[in-house]
Design an enzyme around this catalytic site. Sequence first.
Site, PDB file in Angstrom:
ATOM      1  N   GLY A  56       0.787  -1.236   0.000  1.00 47.55           N
ATOM      2  CA  GLY A  56       0.000   0.000   0.000  1.00 47.55           C
ATOM      3  C   GLY A  56       0.816   1.282   0.000  1.00 47.55           C
ATOM      4  O   GLY A  56       0.342   2.325  -0.436  1.00 47.55           O
ATOM      5  N   ASP A 115      -4.222   2.718  11.201  1.00 44.42           N
ATOM      6  CA  ASP A 115      -5.627   2.433  11.509  1.00 44.42           C
ATOM      7  C   ASP A 115      -5.709   2.072  12.998  1.00 44.42           C
ATOM      8  O   ASP A 115      -5.802   2.950  13.846  1.00 44.42           O
ATOM      9  CB  ASP A 115      -6.088   1.304  10.581  1.00 44.42           C
ATOM     10  CG  ASP A 115      -7.581   1.052  10.626  1.00 44.42           C
ATOM     11  OD1 ASP A 115      -8.245   1.568  11.536  1.00 44.42           O
ATOM     12  OD2 ASP A 115      -8.103   0.326   9.775  1.00 44.42           O
ATOM     13  N   PHE A 164     -13.301   3.636   4.690  1.00 42.38           N
ATOM     14  CA  PHE A 164     -12.347   2.773   4.003  1.00 42.38           C
ATOM     15  C   PHE A 164     -11.792   3.537   2.805  1.00 42.38           C
ATOM     16  O   PHE A 164     -12.543   4.019   1.968  1.00 42.38           O
ATOM     17  CB  PHE A 164     -12.976   1.457   3.556  1.00 42.38           C
ATOM     18  CG  PHE A 164     -11.926   0.449   3.200  1.00 42.38           C
ATOM     19  CD1 PHE A 164     -11.255  -0.250   4.184  1.00 42.38           C
ATOM     20  CD2 PHE A 164     -11.559   0.247   1.875  1.00 42.38           C
ATOM     21  CE1 PHE A 164     -10.236  -1.143   3.864  1.00 42.38           C
ATOM     22  CE2 PHE A 164     -10.549  -0.649   1.545  1.00 42.38           C
ATOM     23  CZ  PHE A 164      -9.887  -1.339   2.543  1.00 42.38           C
TER      24      PHE A 164
END
Length: 196
Positions: A56, A115, A164
């Site tokens: 990512g 997160d 998200f």
Amino acid sequence: MTAGEVSPREESRLETNDVQTLISEIAIRERGKELAQEIGKDYDGQPLTIVGVLTGSLVFLADLTRQLSIPHRIGVLQASSYRGATTVPGSLHVSLDLAPDLEGRHVLLLDDILDTGQTLSTLVEEVKRLGPLSVRTVVLLRKLGRQAVPLEPDYCGFEIPDVFVVGYGLDYNDEFRHLPFLAGLDPEDIARHCRR
Ligand code: XMP
């Protein structure tokens, strides 16, 4: 193609229609410049290695490294917690096989998003075992109201609400990474996508 199958054309329509821009390409670039300036000042004259967390963070790593004016090395390591068609985190799998030699280096661990904090805090401990001079962290995004493990990133691009996020390297089920901006995925669209 049989009835019910999604044509490549429909797939690409799905990608662009089902996301809502959260942070534009320009805003990402401008914030990236600021982060690069700050990091460049802090590590000036130091042996710095920036280690990105696959997959990512790849786009963020590629942009930040080119915005940084001080000499530095780059490397990657692997961590995966989101698997398949789900937004619920599974168990964390870490691999340091691709990590460069970090002995005698200051390490800046770079990830796409903070997160719960589980991934980054685990990785900090793993990287410390590789003998660096220091370990600090930079994240492009920090989701507010989600953190369960105490970790304060040393550098943070943007704080975002609990949605998200995809684009700019972040994926949903390995899609959307190519978008040049950051977008929020609607949970209803995720469910619809899963049914296809
Ligand atoms: P934790 O909970 O360990 O999660 O801080 C960090 C990792 O989880 C992934 N993640 C996301 N990936 N959109 C994504 O594409 C999201 O909104 C999202 N939230 C968490 C990501 O891999 C990150 O490194």
